[in-house]
Design an enzyme around this catalytic site. Structure first.
Site, mmCIF file in Angstrom:
data_model
loop_
_atom_site.group_PDB
_atom_site.id
_atom_site.type_symbol
_atom_site.label_atom_id
_atom_site.label_comp_id
_atom_site.label_asym_id
_atom_site.label_seq_id
_atom_site.Cartn_x
_atom_site.Cartn_y
_atom_site.Cartn_z
ATOM 1 N N GLU A 234 51.414 38.592 31.473
ATOM 2 C CA GLU A 234 51.057 38.660 32.880
ATOM 3 C C GLU A 234 51.752 37.586 33.720
ATOM 4 O O GLU A 234 51.143 36.948 34.593
ATOM 5 C CB GLU A 234 49.525 38.570 33.046
ATOM 6 C CG GLU A 234 49.020 39.225 34.321
ATOM 7 C CD GLU A 234 47.520 39.360 34.378
ATOM 8 O OE1 GLU A 234 46.923 38.862 35.337
ATOM 9 O OE2 GLU A 234 46.939 39.982 33.464
ATOM 10 N N HIS A 245 40.824 45.098 41.168
ATOM 11 C CA HIS A 245 39.965 44.297 40.299
ATOM 12 C C HIS A 245 39.474 43.000 40.944
ATOM 13 O O HIS A 245 38.451 42.465 40.529
ATOM 14 C CB HIS A 245 40.701 43.967 38.995
ATOM 15 C CG HIS A 245 40.803 45.132 38.062
ATOM 16 N ND1 HIS A 245 41.456 46.296 38.407
ATOM 17 C CD2 HIS A 245 40.341 45.320 36.807
ATOM 18 C CE1 HIS A 245 41.386 47.150 37.387
ATOM 19 N NE2 HIS A 245 40.713 46.581 36.418
#
Length: 370
Positions: A234, A245
């Site tokens: 990530e 999210h």
């Protein structure tokens, strides 16, 4: 049976998809977990009565232990993690042992985190049993929650394999279908406009029809695998998978994980992010008929926690993507085109305050169009 190969910088492993793929478990173990000394199956109180014995029956010749946790998000806790480590020690798992995660996202995240830290890391296999876990079981992100927020404690620890048996989905309640399908919609919105059009045209109710379920799951996992393959930890584009999210996790946390599922919260988070995107880019972002479709599938665009804008904002600041106390959100330019954008507190405060009024305006416009 369908198979996808996930290839990251640290590991390559198969994802098997189809009705009855659990029958391949022993073969997968022999190929992927050689010299396995002992197996610990971790499941939960909902799944274990349904499928634990079936999975154990596929493990002839292995020493098998089982540990069943209470079902629900609250089991992704430091306390339950410590219990799992203690039980693994009691079972005398060594570095040649393997953990099998049999359950949904909570089980997979907790079992994977135990595997990542026990004796500095042992092997594990994901056997997801929910639609939502098509997302969480692939990519190696494992972890637990902290009282301050979701998934704040964790690691990157890739499984040896994922066995996604569609048969296990047949016992899911409709609420869990909604939770999982929201993540599939997310993948389509951030990556593949054609896939979104396919979903909107072919999925008009939940559960998804058997005739197209395997194809949809395969496509969703393929998108996830492609992104993870490019960005395992990530550092770049994998952050785009967090679309919806930032607010979604805050809604979950403020509801104490009781009144709304992960995917239902993410759907609201995506709607909010698209509203913000339209304000930011001064362009139309919502696909035609989006609200009609998601409402038809049973999603809500509102939750009571949205009345607590200040609390949500503070919880959003604890999101893993935040930097220097600044909230960064994944925004949608167009279907399939996203960016990670820092958003000022004042803008988020105003957008949260006006969100319910905006929803009423959208609803009124839809009625007028009819």
């Amino acid at each position: 049976m369908e198979q996808i190969q996930v290839k990251t910088e640290t590991k390559s492993y198969p994802v098997l998809i189809g009705d009855g793929v659990i029958d391949q478990l022993q073969q997968v173990l022999e190929e992927r977990v050689r010299d396995c000394s002992r197996i610990l199956i971790i499941s939960d109180s909902n799944v274990a009565p349904l499928y634990l014995d079936e999975v154990k029956s596929k493990l002839s010749g292995y020493q098998v232990n089982e540990w069943v946790i209470p079902a629900g998000e609250t089991s992704k806790s430091i306390r339950e993690y410590e219990k799992g480590i203690t039980y693994a020690l009691r079972c005398q798992l060594d570095r040649q042992a393997c953990i099998i995660a049999l359950g949904g996202g909570v089980v997979g995240d907790l079992a994977g985190f135990i595997a990542s830290t026990y004796l500095r890391g042992i092997r594990f296999i994901q056997v997801p049993t929910t639609l939502l876990a098509h997302d969480s079981s692939v990519g190696g992100k494992v972890g637990i929650n902290h009282t301050s927020g979701k998934n704040l404690i964790g690691a990157f620890h890739q499984p040896e394999a994922v066995l996604y048996d569609i048969h296990f989905l047949k016992t899911l309640p409709k609420k869990e279908w909604r939770s999982g399908f929201a993540e599939i919609v997310k993948l389509a919105l951030i990556r593949d406009p054609d896939f979104y059009d396919y979903l909107e045209e072919n999925v008009r109710s939940l559960p998804i029809e058997d005739e197209i379920l395997t194809d949809i799951v395969k496509k969703a996992i393929s998108i996830k695998a492609e992104i993870v393959g490019q960005d395992e930890r990530e550092a770049g584009i994998r952050a785009y998978l967090n679309f919806g999210h930032t607010l979604g996790h805050a809604i979950e946390a403020e509801s104490r994980y009781q009144s709304i599922t992960h995917g239902e919260a993410v759907m609201i988070g995506m709607i909010f992010a698209m509203k913000l995107s339209e304000e930011h880019f001064k362009t139309k972002v919502f696909p035609e008929g989006f609200f009609t479709w998601v409402h038809q599938l049973g999603y809500s665009d509102w939750h009571a926690t949205l009345n607590k804008g200040g609390l949500l904002l503070e919880t959003m600041k604890k999101d893993k993507k935040s930097q220097e106390n600044k909230i960064r959100m994944v925004l949608l330019k167009n279907c399939g085109d996203v960016i990670l954008q820092t958003v000022e507190d004042s803008i988020l405060t105003a957008e949260l305050a006006s969100y319910r009024t905006w929803l009423k305006t959208i609803a009124a416009d839809r009625v007028a169009e009819k």
